[in-house]
Design an enzyme around this catalytic site. Sequence first.
Site, short mmCIF file in Angstrom:
data_model
loop_
_atom_site.label_atom_id
_atom_site.label_comp_id
_atom_site.label_asym_id
_atom_site.label_seq_id
_atom_site.Cartn_x
_atom_site.Cartn_y
_atom_site.Cartn_z
N ARG A 1 -34.63 45.24 14.59
CA ARG A 1 -34.29 45.67 13.24
C ARG A 1 -32.83 46.12 13.16
NH1 ARG A 1 -37.95 50.28 11.14
NH2 ARG A 1 -39.47 48.57 11.04
N THR B 1 -45.63 54.92 15.41
CA THR B 1 -44.55 55.23 16.32
C THR B 1 -44.87 56.47 17.15
OG1 THR B 1 -43.49 56.54 14.58
CG2 THR B 1 -42.79 54.24 14.81
N LYS C 1 -43.76 45.58 14.91
CA LYS C 1 -45.16 45.86 14.61
C LYS C 1 -45.58 45.27 13.27
CE LYS C 1 -44.53 50.33 15.14
NZ LYS C 1 -43.13 50.33 15.63
N THR C 2 -44.75 45.46 12.26
CA THR C 2 -45.06 44.92 10.94
C THR C 2 -45.07 43.40 10.96
OG1 THR C 2 -44.09 46.85 9.85
CG2 THR C 2 -44.34 44.85 8.52
N ASP D 1 -49.34 51.12 8.02
CA ASP D 1 -48.19 51.54 8.82
C ASP D 1 -48.21 53.05 8.97
OD1 ASP D 1 -45.91 51.23 10.30
OD2 ASP D 1 -44.57 50.95 8.59
#
Length: 330
Positions: free
Chosen positions: A217, A157, A63-64, A108
């Site tokens: 990640r 999330t 997402k980032t 975020d």
Amino acid sequence: MSTPSESLPLSKSLDAALRPSVWDEYVGQKQVKANVRVAIDAAKKRGSMPEHILFYGPPGVGKTTLAHLVASTLESPLKSTSGVAIERSGDLAAILTNLEPNTVLFIDEIHRLSRKIEELLYPALESGHLDIILGKGPSARTVELALPSFTLVGATTRMAELSGPLRSRFGGGTYQLDFYNNDDLKDIIRRSAQLLDLKAPEEVVDRIAARSRATPRVANALLKRVRDFSEVHNRPLSAKLCDEACELFGIDAYGLTKDDRRYLETLLKSFHGGPAGVRALAAAIHEDPDTVEYIYEPYLLRLGFIERSPRGRVLTPEGRAFLRGEKQVI
């Protein structure tokens, strides 16, 4: 030996180096990428900023990175913050009024915004102005401040915790990012290994991908930890070394940790396989219910080891077979 404060910038720069900087380097999430590119390209043709965009999905699935790609494609500055960091109305006002024109504002964990902050954000998203109340009581008055043009990119999330009014403000689209398949994870690991100047045999790539919990990640973090193990022991990367490193880290062939296994064992032994309520289960393993629900369970659900029923969590036959040592990695 470096101190934590000295090593932190290096760690941050390393993570930034592994982050894709162009769309072709971003692996996976093909439908999301295609839709976002359409929104960006259409806005560029109109000579305007795209409408606000919301990404949601598990932690670590990109997402980032997408927010960074949106900003770089628009050739716009990127301002990053988080929902938990915006505690007061003044915090949001300071961020919005100090934006450069045509900025991409990335928030975020946007579900962490309070309802009061959300309400202040609505006119900024809809009409590009901020309503500030000056004074108190009968003499209070509202001042409308014009804001520079910007695009908000939100990430969360926990989509269910985002209010309906805020979700409706994302006219540029709301996009769900999912877990990754093994083939895409392998591509990510190969690229990261090349950037880290590592010679990673295919058998090492396979093992890291299988233990990455379907999350880029985690894949990059595990690759770096295996690299560290290799350097400390002065041995080249190999399947045997990777297995030894993961055994030391407490990560099994599925990517499950001792905490995941403790969850499954507690569900079996203390609750006879379920159903068990999430709060009761969290208390039994001395964890926060949110941690259980949002950190442990999504990957266990993906593996098919547990189910969420109306009455609580249930251990599946696959989960029981895993605890008996009968389940084989596919």
